[in-house]
Design a protein around this motif. Structure first.
Motif, PDB file in Angstrom:
ATOM      1  N   ALA A  41     -62.694  -6.400 -11.354  1.00  0.00           N
ATOM      2  CA  ALA A  41     -63.377  -7.539 -11.977  1.00  0.00           C
ATOM      3  C   ALA A  41     -62.941  -7.699 -13.430  1.00  0.00           C
ATOM      4  CB  ALA A  41     -64.888  -7.349 -11.887  1.00  0.00           C
ATOM      5  N   LEU A  42     -62.781  -6.594 -14.133  1.00  0.00           N
ATOM      6  CA  LEU A  42     -62.316  -6.662 -15.523  1.00  0.00           C
ATOM      7  C   LEU A  42     -60.863  -7.145 -15.596  1.00  0.00           C
ATOM      8  CD1 LEU A  42     -63.893  -3.474 -17.109  1.00  0.00           C
ATOM      9  CD2 LEU A  42     -64.291  -5.825 -17.796  1.00  0.00           C
ATOM     10  N   PHE A  43     -60.037  -6.737 -14.638  1.00  0.00           N
ATOM     11  CA  PHE A  43     -58.628  -7.149 -14.642  1.00  0.00           C
ATOM     12  C   PHE A  43     -58.502  -8.667 -14.625  1.00  0.00           C
ATOM     13  CE2 PHE A  43     -57.169  -3.126 -12.137  1.00  0.00           C
ATOM     14  CZ  PHE A  43     -57.430  -2.340 -13.242  1.00  0.00           C
ATOM     15  N   LYS A  44     -59.415  -9.346 -13.925  1.00  0.00           N
ATOM     16  CA  LYS A  44     -59.333 -10.802 -13.791  1.00  0.00           C
ATOM     17  C   LYS A  44     -59.753 -11.528 -15.063  1.00  0.00           C
ATOM     18  CE  LYS A  44     -59.941 -10.611  -8.868  1.00  0.00           C
ATOM     19  NZ  LYS A  44     -60.857 -10.719  -7.759  1.00  0.00           N
ATOM     20  N   ASN A  45     -60.488 -10.842 -15.948  1.00  0.00           N
ATOM     21  CA  ASN A  45     -60.971 -11.475 -17.178  1.00  0.00           C
ATOM     22  C   ASN A  45     -60.169 -11.096 -18.409  1.00  0.00           C
ATOM     23  OD1 ASN A  45     -63.110 -12.766 -15.856  1.00  0.00           O
ATOM     24  ND2 ASN A  45     -64.323 -10.899 -15.942  1.00  0.00           N
ATOM     25  N   VAL A  46     -59.131 -10.273 -18.232  1.00  0.00           N
ATOM     26  CA  VAL A  46     -58.326  -9.815 -19.359  1.00  0.00           C
ATOM     27  C   VAL A  46     -56.946 -10.449 -19.266  1.00  0.00           C
ATOM     28  CG1 VAL A  46     -57.299  -7.798 -20.482  1.00  0.00           C
ATOM     29  CG2 VAL A  46     -59.599  -7.656 -19.528  1.00  0.00           C
ATOM     30  N   GLU A  54     -51.510 -15.268 -17.708  1.00  0.00           N
ATOM     31  CA  GLU A  54     -51.891 -14.568 -16.497  1.00  0.00           C
ATOM     32  C   GLU A  54     -52.886 -13.461 -16.813  1.00  0.00           C
ATOM     33  OE1 GLU A  54     -48.727 -13.986 -13.147  1.00  0.00           O
ATOM     34  OE2 GLU A  54     -47.807 -13.472 -15.062  1.00  0.00           O
ATOM     35  N   ALA A  55     -53.725 -13.196 -15.845  1.00  0.00           N
ATOM     36  CA  ALA A  55     -54.609 -12.046 -15.959  1.00  0.00           C
ATOM     37  C   ALA A  55     -53.791 -10.787 -15.674  1.00  0.00           C
ATOM     38  CB  ALA A  55     -55.757 -12.166 -14.956  1.00  0.00           C
ATOM     39  N   ILE A  56     -54.249  -9.663 -16.187  1.00  0.00           N
ATOM     40  CA  ILE A  56     -53.481  -8.433 -15.951  1.00  0.00           C
ATOM     41  C   ILE A  56     -53.507  -8.043 -14.482  1.00  0.00           C
ATOM     42  CG2 ILE A  56     -53.716  -7.574 -18.306  1.00  0.00           C
ATOM     43  CD1 ILE A  56     -55.882  -5.655 -17.272  1.00  0.00           C
ATOM     44  N   ALA A  57     -54.450  -8.589 -13.711  1.00  0.00           N
ATOM     45  CA  ALA A  57     -54.489  -8.309 -12.273  1.00  0.00           C
ATOM     46  C   ALA A  57     -53.258  -8.873 -11.574  1.00  0.00           C
ATOM     47  CB  ALA A  57     -55.753  -8.904 -11.658  1.00  0.00           C
ATOM     48  N   ASP A  58     -52.713  -9.990 -12.091  1.00  0.00           N
ATOM     49  CA  ASP A  58     -51.594 -10.678 -11.443  1.00  0.00           C
ATOM     50  C   ASP A  58     -50.261 -10.447 -12.141  1.00  0.00           C
ATOM     51  OD1 ASP A  58     -53.511 -11.828  -9.762  1.00  0.00           O
ATOM     52  OD2 ASP A  58     -53.864 -13.445 -11.196  1.00  0.00           O
ATOM     53  N   SER A  59     -50.270  -9.868 -13.322  1.00  0.00           N
ATOM     54  CA  SER A  59     -49.059  -9.765 -14.127  1.00  0.00           C
ATOM     55  C   SER A  59     -48.192  -8.573 -13.719  1.00  0.00           C
ATOM     56  CB  SER A  59     -49.433  -9.626 -15.604  1.00  0.00           C
ATOM     57  OG  SER A  59     -48.273  -9.433 -16.376  1.00  0.00           O
ATOM     58  N   PRO A  60     -46.885  -8.797 -13.589  1.00  0.00           N
ATOM     59  CA  PRO A  60     -45.981  -7.697 -13.265  1.00  0.00           C
ATOM     60  C   PRO A  60     -45.464  -6.964 -14.510  1.00  0.00           C
ATOM     61  CG  PRO A  60     -44.777  -9.749 -13.188  1.00  0.00           C
ATOM     62  CD  PRO A  60     -46.202 -10.096 -13.506  1.00  0.00           C
ATOM     63  N   ALA A  61     -45.875  -7.392 -15.691  1.00  0.00           N
ATOM     64  CA  ALA A  61     -45.361  -6.807 -16.929  1.00  0.00           C
ATOM     65  C   ALA A  61     -45.808  -5.347 -17.073  1.00  0.00           C
ATOM     66  CB  ALA A  61     -45.841  -7.614 -18.136  1.00  0.00           C
ATOM     67  N   GLY A  65     -49.559  -3.287 -16.722  1.00  0.00           N
ATOM     68  CA  GLY A  65     -49.799  -2.038 -15.978  1.00  0.00           C
ATOM     69  C   GLY A  65     -50.453  -0.991 -16.853  1.00  0.00           C
ATOM     70  N   ASP A  66     -50.001  -0.904 -18.110  1.00  0.00           N
ATOM     71  CA  ASP A  66     -50.613   0.044 -19.041  1.00  0.00           C
ATOM     72  C   ASP A  66     -52.070  -0.329 -19.320  1.00  0.00           C
ATOM     73  OD1 ASP A  66     -48.210   1.374 -19.166  1.00  0.00           O
ATOM     74  OD2 ASP A  66     -47.593   0.445 -21.071  1.00  0.00           O
TER      75      ASP A  66
END
Length: 168
Positions: A41-46, A54-61, A65-66
């Protein structure tokens, strides 16, 4: 000359290929399903600080990941969701959250678009209220000369001008 260009471009191309960001380490979900759900849930809001849209949930960077790993570590250590958000804001600034808090430093983010719409509306209203400039009428002398020219038919047709009906 072409070979020289290729020889000079080859090292630059090789440097660009090696300068690419390494792929992110594979994600390791938390063993506790409730904690992993909080993390997701936090990944989608960051916001990813590299991708920025992009949210970190979807980002390949790699940075995303860190950030996912950091959030999971904090949740595993017992931090609340708000404490995790506060830590991310401390590290990366308010921009890291898709919905930054409303405070003096973020007023422009929250109210700037509305202020621009209001200002544009005021400008349009002021422009609409302004009266168009009235063109002055002809003086009596100018009217007399115009009547004289029209009566005497001193207007000549331009010999170079053509009409679309001339060729018919």
């Amino acid at each position: 000359m072409r070979r020289l260009t290729v020889l000079l471009a080859a090292p630059i191309l090789a440097l660009m290929l090696t300068a690419a960001e390494p792929p992110a380490a594979p994600d390791r979900p938390l063993p506790d399903a409730a904690q992993e759900a909080r993390a997701q849930a936090l990944f989608k809001n960051v916001r990813c600080v590299v991708c920025q849209h992009e949210a970190i949930a979807d980002s390949p960077a790699g940075v995303a990941g860190d950030m996912r790993r950091l959030i999971r570590e904090e949740i595993a250590s017992g931090a609340t969701d708000q404490a995790v958000r506060d830590d991310l804001v401390r590290r990366f600034g308010d921009y890291v959250l898709f919905t930054p808090p409303v405070r003096a430093g973020t007023w422009f983010l929250w109210f700037g678009p509305f202020a621009l719409v209001v200002l544009a509306g005021i400008a349009l209203m002021l422009r609409a209220r302004r009266r168009p400039a009235e063109t002055p009428g002809l003086t009596p002398d100018e009217e007399r000369r115009l009547d004289e020219v029209l009566r005497n038919e001193k207007l000549r047709r331009d010999p170079d001008a053509t009409s679309p009906h001339d060729g018919l």
